[in-house]
Design a protein around this motif. Structure first.
Motif, PDB file in Angstrom:
ATOM      1  N   ILE A 211      51.172  30.441 -14.581  1.00 18.84           N
ATOM      2  CA  ILE A 211      52.623  30.343 -14.697  1.00 18.84           C
ATOM      3  C   ILE A 211      53.104  31.784 -14.828  1.00 18.84           C
ATOM      4  O   ILE A 211      52.747  32.472 -15.779  1.00 18.84           O
ATOM      5  CB  ILE A 211      53.055  29.512 -15.913  1.00 18.84           C
ATOM      6  CG1 ILE A 211      52.511  28.089 -15.792  1.00 18.84           C
ATOM      7  CG2 ILE A 211      54.588  29.506 -16.040  1.00 18.84           C
ATOM      8  CD1 ILE A 211      52.744  27.236 -17.022  1.00 18.84           C
ATOM      9  N   THR A 212      53.874  32.238 -13.835  1.00 13.82           N
ATOM     10  CA  THR A 212      54.295  33.640 -13.809  1.00 13.82           C
ATOM     11  C   THR A 212      55.807  33.804 -13.785  1.00 13.82           C
ATOM     12  O   THR A 212      56.292  34.931 -13.792  1.00 13.82           O
ATOM     13  CB  THR A 212      53.709  34.362 -12.579  1.00 13.82           C
ATOM     14  OG1 THR A 212      54.159  33.704 -11.396  1.00 13.82           O
ATOM     15  CG2 THR A 212      52.196  34.376 -12.615  1.00 13.82           C
ATOM     16  N   ASN A 213      56.542  32.704 -13.751  1.00 12.41           N
ATOM     17  CA  ASN A 213      57.995  32.815 -13.587  1.00 12.41           C
ATOM     18  C   ASN A 213      58.770  32.847 -14.903  1.00 12.41           C
ATOM     19  O   ASN A 213      59.991  32.820 -14.888  1.00 12.41           O
ATOM     20  CB  ASN A 213      58.521  31.659 -12.721  1.00 12.41           C
ATOM     21  CG  ASN A 213      58.439  30.321 -13.428  1.00 12.41           C
ATOM     22  OD1 ASN A 213      57.404  29.971 -13.981  1.00 12.41           O
ATOM     23  ND2 ASN A 213      59.516  29.574 -13.397  1.00 12.41           N
ATOM     24  N   ILE A 214      58.097  32.929 -16.034  1.00 14.19           N
ATOM     25  CA  ILE A 214      58.773  32.978 -17.332  1.00 14.19           C
ATOM     26  C   ILE A 214      58.730  34.423 -17.837  1.00 14.19           C
ATOM     27  O   ILE A 214      57.640  34.983 -18.009  1.00 14.19           O
ATOM     28  CB  ILE A 214      58.082  32.036 -18.355  1.00 14.19           C
ATOM     29  CG1 ILE A 214      58.015  30.596 -17.814  1.00 14.19           C
ATOM     30  CG2 ILE A 214      58.778  32.110 -19.704  1.00 14.19           C
ATOM     31  CD1 ILE A 214      59.354  29.955 -17.550  1.00 14.19           C
ATOM     32  N   PRO A 215      59.892  35.045 -18.068  1.00 13.56           N
ATOM     33  CA  PRO A 215      59.915  36.433 -18.539  1.00 13.56           C
ATOM     34  C   PRO A 215      59.164  36.599 -19.860  1.00 13.56           C
ATOM     35  O   PRO A 215      59.214  35.738 -20.737  1.00 13.56           O
ATOM     36  CB  PRO A 215      61.412  36.724 -18.737  1.00 13.56           C
ATOM     37  CG  PRO A 215      62.116  35.724 -17.878  1.00 13.56           C
ATOM     38  CD  PRO A 215      61.244  34.496 -17.880  1.00 13.56           C
TER      39      PRO A 215
ATOM     40  N   TYR B  31      52.869  35.197 -19.666  1.00  8.68           N
ATOM     41  CA  TYR B  31      51.980  34.996 -18.526  1.00  8.68           C
ATOM     42  C   TYR B  31      50.893  34.030 -18.958  1.00  8.68           C
ATOM     43  O   TYR B  31      50.254  34.207 -19.997  1.00  8.68           O
ATOM     44  CB  TYR B  31      51.366  36.337 -18.099  1.00  8.68           C
ATOM     45  CG  TYR B  31      50.467  36.231 -16.896  1.00  8.68           C
ATOM     46  CD1 TYR B  31      51.003  36.178 -15.617  1.00  8.68           C
ATOM     47  CD2 TYR B  31      49.091  36.203 -17.039  1.00  8.68           C
ATOM     48  CE1 TYR B  31      50.188  36.096 -14.510  1.00  8.68           C
ATOM     49  CE2 TYR B  31      48.260  36.124 -15.925  1.00  8.68           C
ATOM     50  CZ  TYR B  31      48.818  36.063 -14.668  1.00  8.68           C
ATOM     51  OH  TYR B  31      48.006  35.983 -13.572  1.00  8.68           O
TER      52      TYR B  31
ATOM     53  N   GLY C  79      58.921  26.248 -16.295  1.00 12.51           N
ATOM     54  CA  GLY C  79      57.677  26.800 -15.753  1.00 12.51           C
ATOM     55  C   GLY C  79      57.308  26.227 -14.392  1.00 12.51           C
ATOM     56  O   GLY C  79      57.548  25.058 -14.112  1.00 12.51           O
ATOM     57  N   GLN C  80      56.734  27.089 -13.557  1.00  5.70           N
ATOM     58  CA  GLN C  80      56.223  26.701 -12.243  1.00  5.70           C
ATOM     59  C   GLN C  80      54.728  26.997 -12.230  1.00  5.70           C
ATOM     60  O   GLN C  80      54.323  28.153 -12.388  1.00  5.70           O
ATOM     61  CB  GLN C  80      56.899  27.510 -11.131  1.00  5.70           C
ATOM     62  CG  GLN C  80      58.380  27.282 -10.996  1.00  5.70           C
ATOM     63  CD  GLN C  80      58.689  26.020 -10.233  1.00  5.70           C
ATOM     64  OE1 GLN C  80      58.005  25.685  -9.266  1.00  5.70           O
ATOM     65  NE2 GLN C  80      59.701  25.301 -10.664  1.00  5.70           N
TER      66      GLN C  80
ATOM     67  N   GLU D  62      51.366  27.697 -10.544  1.00  6.49           N
ATOM     68  CA  GLU D  62      50.766  28.133  -9.286  1.00  6.49           C
ATOM     69  C   GLU D  62      49.308  27.694  -9.303  1.00  6.49           C
ATOM     70  O   GLU D  62      48.601  27.916 -10.282  1.00  6.49           O
ATOM     71  CB  GLU D  62      50.800  29.654  -9.152  1.00  6.49           C
ATOM     72  CG  GLU D  62      52.172  30.248  -9.107  1.00  6.49           C
ATOM     73  CD  GLU D  62      52.125  31.771  -9.062  1.00  6.49           C
ATOM     74  OE1 GLU D  62      51.024  32.362  -9.108  1.00  6.49           O
ATOM     75  OE2 GLU D  62      53.207  32.372  -8.994  1.00  6.49           O
TER      76      GLU D  62
ATOM     77  N   THR E 149      52.713  25.593  -5.488  1.00  2.28           N
ATOM     78  CA  THR E 149      53.502  25.908  -6.676  1.00  2.28           C
ATOM     79  C   THR E 149      54.258  24.645  -7.035  1.00  2.28           C
ATOM     80  O   THR E 149      55.001  24.107  -6.210  1.00  2.28           O
ATOM     81  CB  THR E 149      54.475  27.071  -6.420  1.00  2.28           C
ATOM     82  OG1 THR E 149      53.733  28.222  -6.022  1.00  2.28           O
ATOM     83  CG2 THR E 149      55.273  27.412  -7.664  1.00  2.28           C
TER      84      THR E 149
END
Length: 100
Positions: free
Chosen positions: A32-36, A39, A58-59, A61, A75
């Motif tokens: 999950i990399t789309n949350i500021p 990681y 969250g997305q 991958e 994704t």
């Protein structure tokens, strides 16, 4: 209770409990990399069930293939893997993520 090594940022208070199952015959890496400021990455072996918490946005991958040449297979919104808490059982979404 899910194992959490990297705590979810406090501003992401809308968390969901998720379950992902690797239904392929290959090792996968999920991220999950789309949350500021957060990681999430885990290795998921064939047939393994991964229980984790994620912010609702969250997305997940899914990377499949050999470790040196893993490709992004899919994704998927984490809400697709949400576990309904309080139930005696659950049926996690089984995905092959292009691996058969």
């Amino acid at each position: 209770m899910p194992q959490i090594f990297d705590l979810i940022p406090t501003e992401s208070c809308d968390r969901i409990l998720c379950c992902y199952v690797n239904a392929t015959g290959k090792i996968q890496v999920v991220r999950i990399t789309n949350i500021p400021n957060w990681y999430f990455e885990r290795v998921v072996f064939p047939g393994q069930r991964l229980l984790f918490e994620s912010p609702r946005a969250g997305q997940l991958e899914v990377h499949s293939g050999l470790m040196a040449s893993a490709i992004l297979s899919d994704t998927i919104p984490c809400t697709d893997f949400q576990v309904q808490e309080g139930e005696d059982h659950f049926s996690p979404l089984l995905l092959s993520a292009n691996g058969g």
